[in-house]
Scaffold this motif. Sequence first.
Motif, PDB file in Angstrom:
ATOM      1  N   VAL A 157     -15.622  33.876 -15.772  1.00 56.63           N
ATOM      2  CA  VAL A 157     -16.056  34.872 -14.558  1.00 56.63           C
ATOM      3  C   VAL A 157     -14.878  34.575 -13.558  1.00 56.63           C
ATOM      4  O   VAL A 157     -14.620  35.752 -12.905  1.00 56.63           O
ATOM      5  N   ILE A 158     -14.067  33.779 -13.314  1.00 57.68           N
ATOM      6  CA  ILE A 158     -13.034  33.553 -12.151  1.00 57.68           C
ATOM      7  C   ILE A 158     -12.067  34.379 -13.084  1.00 57.68           C
ATOM      8  O   ILE A 158     -11.125  35.044 -12.161  1.00 57.68           O
ATOM      9  N   ALA A 159     -11.724  34.362 -14.402  1.00 56.07           N
ATOM     10  CA  ALA A 159     -10.515  35.426 -14.822  1.00 56.07           C
ATOM     11  C   ALA A 159     -11.044  36.512 -14.544  1.00 56.07           C
ATOM     12  O   ALA A 159      -9.816  37.406 -14.605  1.00 56.07           O
ATOM     13  N   ILE A 160     -12.309  36.881 -14.937  1.00 54.78           N
ATOM     14  CA  ILE A 160     -12.473  38.220 -14.671  1.00 54.78           C
ATOM     15  C   ILE A 160     -12.378  39.037 -13.487  1.00 54.78           C
ATOM     16  O   ILE A 160     -11.522  39.930 -13.050  1.00 54.78           O
ATOM     17  N   ILE A 161     -12.670  38.136 -12.356  1.00 52.76           N
ATOM     18  CA  ILE A 161     -12.422  38.574 -11.169  1.00 52.76           C
ATOM     19  C   ILE A 161     -10.933  38.537 -10.916  1.00 52.76           C
ATOM     20  O   ILE A 161     -10.590  39.494 -10.256  1.00 52.76           O
ATOM     21  N   GLY A 162     -10.079  37.575 -11.347  1.00 50.84           N
ATOM     22  CA  GLY A 162      -8.653  37.824 -11.242  1.00 50.84           C
ATOM     23  C   GLY A 162      -8.093  38.917 -11.799  1.00 50.84           C
ATOM     24  O   GLY A 162      -7.367  39.598 -11.209  1.00 50.84           O
ATOM     25  N   GLY A 163      -8.733  39.351 -12.887  1.00 57.68           N
ATOM     26  CA  GLY A 163      -8.309  40.623 -13.593  1.00 57.68           C
ATOM     27  C   GLY A 163      -8.745  41.982 -12.706  1.00 57.68           C
ATOM     28  O   GLY A 163      -7.854  42.735 -12.730  1.00 57.68           O
ATOM     29  N   PHE A 164      -9.899  41.809 -11.933  1.00 61.85           N
ATOM     30  CA  PHE A 164     -10.122  43.160 -11.060  1.00 61.85           C
ATOM     31  C   PHE A 164      -9.044  43.078 -10.062  1.00 61.85           C
ATOM     32  O   PHE A 164      -8.566  44.259  -9.798  1.00 61.85           O
TER      33      PHE A 164
END
Length: 301
Positions: free
Chosen positions: A210-217
């Motif tokens: 989930v942290i990686a997805i937020i970073g991708g955003f």
Amino acid sequence: MEQQGETPQWVDPMMRGGYAARGVVNFLVGVFAFGAAWYETGEAEGTTGALKSLLGGGLGIVLLVLIAVGLAAYAAWRVTDAWLDLEDHGLDPAGLLARSGMVITGLFNLGLAGYALSLIWTANFSFGGSGGSSGGSGGASGAKGVTAWVMSLPYGRWAIAAAGLVILGAGLYFFRKAWSGSYKQHLECTRLSERLDPLAKIGLVAEGIVIAIIGGFFVWAGWTADPNQAGGLGEALRTLHQQAYGRVLLGAVAIGLMLYCLYCLIEAVYRFIPRLKGADTLTLADRWQDKAERQLRELVD
């Protein structure tokens, strides 16, 4: 550098209370995400939405107070850890980077503690109001508002993209932490902590996702110069829900977040500060190394 005898004793209970509060918050987020995935109870909530859901009763207010105190304690622990270098990261570039990350996570959790207290203040103890249904979107709107303001500054879009890369790197760090087992160096080995370790590892992986997805955003928001592309934890969970097999993906991550709660509780009970560690303390890393050496000897023999 301070010696072991100079390490404040009050840091230890502060650390344990902080990890316990983080575990409760992640459990709430995981429960909402699982409900959205399997029971269609609404949208998955982010951290602020999960906290807001506690409003509506006296017990919820008490729990919010305890969570706020715990998150503030965790923030104080991270800043104190970085300042006194309680985990001996040192002053080389890697050590300074690790200590800077501690300060950043401390400030983030201090902000969450302030948000929890603001919920109590604005609730005016009027129970039974509108729960946390809009909390996740509020958190997302806040992230987009801050992103829009930063983008209005010179080179702001690239600052947002750079911040996204840092967040993405933090997500990858969780994967590395789970894969290498480096977290075991600061955990006391007991029969229970050893049995729970595989579940804690899964929780670390889920948190990393989930942290990686937020970073991708944030990287995408900076690249496209569109602040609406930025989002927090709630937005990341909703994005998973919208994919093919989204219910399965969201349900799996939700279970992982609840297991990350377990990891936080393991930290709250079994983590120790290296400078306060007794000479005879057996860590999970020691146990893993003993097993590896024993298996190697059996292969050689």
